[in-house]
Motif scaffolding. Structure first.
Motif, mmCIF file in Angstrom:
data_model
loop_
_atom_site.group_PDB
_atom_site.id
_atom_site.type_symbol
_atom_site.label_atom_id
_atom_site.label_comp_id
_atom_site.label_asym_id
_atom_site.label_seq_id
_atom_site.Cartn_x
_atom_site.Cartn_y
_atom_site.Cartn_z
ATOM 1 N N LEU A 83 -2.384 7.043 2.129
ATOM 2 C CA LEU A 83 -1.629 7.617 1.009
ATOM 3 C C LEU A 83 -0.520 6.750 0.426
ATOM 4 C CD1 LEU A 83 -1.376 10.073 -0.814
ATOM 5 C CD2 LEU A 83 0.206 11.053 0.858
ATOM 6 N N SER A 84 0.432 6.315 1.244
ATOM 7 C CA SER A 84 1.570 5.569 0.685
ATOM 8 C C SER A 84 1.098 4.318 -0.048
ATOM 9 C CB SER A 84 2.544 5.157 1.795
ATOM 10 O OG SER A 84 3.077 6.284 2.407
ATOM 11 N N CYS A 85 0.157 3.611 0.544
ATOM 12 C CA CYS A 85 -0.341 2.383 -0.088
ATOM 13 C C CYS A 85 -1.171 2.703 -1.330
ATOM 14 C CB CYS A 85 -1.142 1.571 0.923
ATOM 15 S SG CYS A 85 -0.086 0.837 2.205
ATOM 16 N N MET A 86 -1.961 3.771 -1.276
ATOM 17 C CA MET A 86 -2.746 4.151 -2.457
ATOM 18 C C MET A 86 -1.828 4.490 -3.618
ATOM 19 S SD MET A 86 -5.846 3.692 -1.962
ATOM 20 C CE MET A 86 -7.063 4.642 -2.819
ATOM 21 N N LEU A 87 -0.743 5.212 -3.327
ATOM 22 C CA LEU A 87 0.197 5.587 -4.390
ATOM 23 C C LEU A 87 0.901 4.373 -4.981
ATOM 24 C CD1 LEU A 87 1.760 8.821 -2.842
ATOM 25 C CD2 LEU A 87 0.144 8.672 -4.753
ATOM 26 N N GLN A 88 0.942 3.287 -4.224
ATOM 27 C CA GLN A 88 1.604 2.061 -4.685
ATOM 28 C C GLN A 88 0.607 1.025 -5.207
ATOM 29 O OE1 GLN A 88 4.915 1.573 -4.983
ATOM 30 N NE2 GLN A 88 5.170 3.701 -4.343
ATOM 31 N N GLY A 89 -0.635 1.452 -5.462
ATOM 32 C CA GLY A 89 -1.575 0.559 -6.139
ATOM 33 C C GLY A 89 -2.531 -0.213 -5.259
ATOM 34 N N ALA A 90 -2.708 0.215 -4.002
ATOM 35 C CA ALA A 90 -3.592 -0.526 -3.093
ATOM 36 C C ALA A 90 -5.019 -0.630 -3.639
ATOM 37 C CB ALA A 90 -3.601 0.130 -1.710
ATOM 38 N N GLU A 91 -5.488 0.439 -4.270
ATOM 39 C CA GLU A 91 -6.873 0.423 -4.762
ATOM 40 C C GLU A 91 -7.072 -0.670 -5.807
ATOM 41 O OE1 GLU A 91 -10.195 3.715 -6.086
ATOM 42 O OE2 GLU A 91 -8.085 4.151 -6.415
ATOM 43 N N CYS A 130 0.304 -2.482 1.727
ATOM 44 C CA CYS A 130 0.249 -3.458 2.817
ATOM 45 C C CYS A 130 -1.135 -4.071 3.010
ATOM 46 C CB CYS A 130 0.632 -2.784 4.127
ATOM 47 S SG CYS A 130 2.307 -2.175 4.102
ATOM 48 N N LEU A 131 -1.102 -5.290 3.500
ATOM 49 C CA LEU A 131 -2.316 -6.046 3.760
ATOM 50 C C LEU A 131 -2.167 -6.734 5.113
ATOM 51 C CD1 LEU A 131 -4.902 -7.758 2.853
ATOM 52 C CD2 LEU A 131 -3.262 -9.360 1.846
ATOM 53 N N GLN A 132 -3.216 -6.686 5.914
ATOM 54 C CA GLN A 132 -3.231 -7.429 7.170
ATOM 55 C C GLN A 132 -4.243 -8.563 7.034
ATOM 56 O OE1 GLN A 132 -4.037 -5.106 10.685
ATOM 57 N NE2 GLN A 132 -4.010 -6.895 12.025
ATOM 58 N N LYS A 140 4.527 -4.866 0.721
ATOM 59 C CA LYS A 140 4.861 -4.823 -0.716
ATOM 60 C C LYS A 140 4.051 -5.856 -1.492
ATOM 61 C CE LYS A 140 9.468 -2.918 -0.294
ATOM 62 N NZ LYS A 140 10.090 -2.114 -1.258
ATOM 63 N N ILE A 141 2.772 -5.864 -1.232
ATOM 64 C CA ILE A 141 1.920 -6.856 -1.891
ATOM 65 C C ILE A 141 1.689 -6.477 -3.360
ATOM 66 C CG2 ILE A 141 0.741 -7.655 0.186
ATOM 67 C CD1 ILE A 141 -1.610 -5.768 -0.616
ATOM 68 N N SER A 142 1.302 -7.465 -4.128
ATOM 69 C CA SER A 142 0.978 -7.271 -5.544
ATOM 70 C C SER A 142 -0.217 -8.166 -5.848
ATOM 71 C CB SER A 142 2.167 -7.692 -6.419
ATOM 72 O OG SER A 142 2.406 -9.076 -6.239
#
Ligand code: FES
Length: 154
Positions: A83-91, A130-132, A140-142
């Motif tokens: 959720l948190s990452c999806m809301l911040q544009g992970a997709e 996030c990315l591993q 905080k990736i972009s």
């Protein structure tokens, strides 16, 4: 089954636990290190070494995203899809990486360098998205920061 040094490592790891099966996670890292992924032979061998049933070892391998049953790239890029990452544009970032590498999600680039995966929460929700990459975390990736990262790994 493994190189002499990895057999020694496996023996040592097993000796640290009162119950052999407790060594399953580090033992699977050795298997993956040896073969680039966890093979059917690894599962049978570790089941024997750790006094486990084959299906129990298989369950552990398939439960944890850090293990792979098929060959993976030198760099495993795992983008959090929770959720948190999806809301911040992970997709969108995942799609961007997929396009940049010319590789589907779950796939590996033809040169064997990168594997792209979506995974569940990486535990850095307050620093989403996030990315591993292998054992390193990037918060905080972009699209710009992943471009730089991937270019530095090529
Ligand atoms: S939701 Fe992505 S790190 Fe937790």
């Amino acid at each position: 089954m493994y190189t002499e040094s990895n057999e020694k490592k496996l023996d040592e790891i097993i000796s640290h636990y009162p119950v052999k099966r407790s060594a399953i996670l580090p033992a699977l890292y050795i298997a993956q290190d040896e073969h680039g992924h966890v093979t059917d032979d690894d599962i049978r061998y570790l089941a024997k070494r750790l006094d486990m049933r084959v299906n129990e070892v298989e369950e552990v391998v398939t439960f944890y995203s850090m293990y792979s049953r098929k060959p993976i790239g030198k760099y495993k890029l795992q983008v959090c899809r929770t959720l948190s990452c999806m809301l911040q544009g992970a997709e969108q970032i995942t799609e961007h990486i997929s396009h940049k590498l010319g590789c589907e999600i779950g796939g590996t680039t033809p040169d064997g360098k990168f594997t792209l995966q979506e995974v569940e929460c990486l535990g850095y929700c307050d620093l989403a998205p996030c990315l591993q990459v292998n054992f390193d975390y990037h918060e905080k990736i972009s699209t710009e920061s992943v471009d730089q990262l991937i270019d530095s790994l090529k």
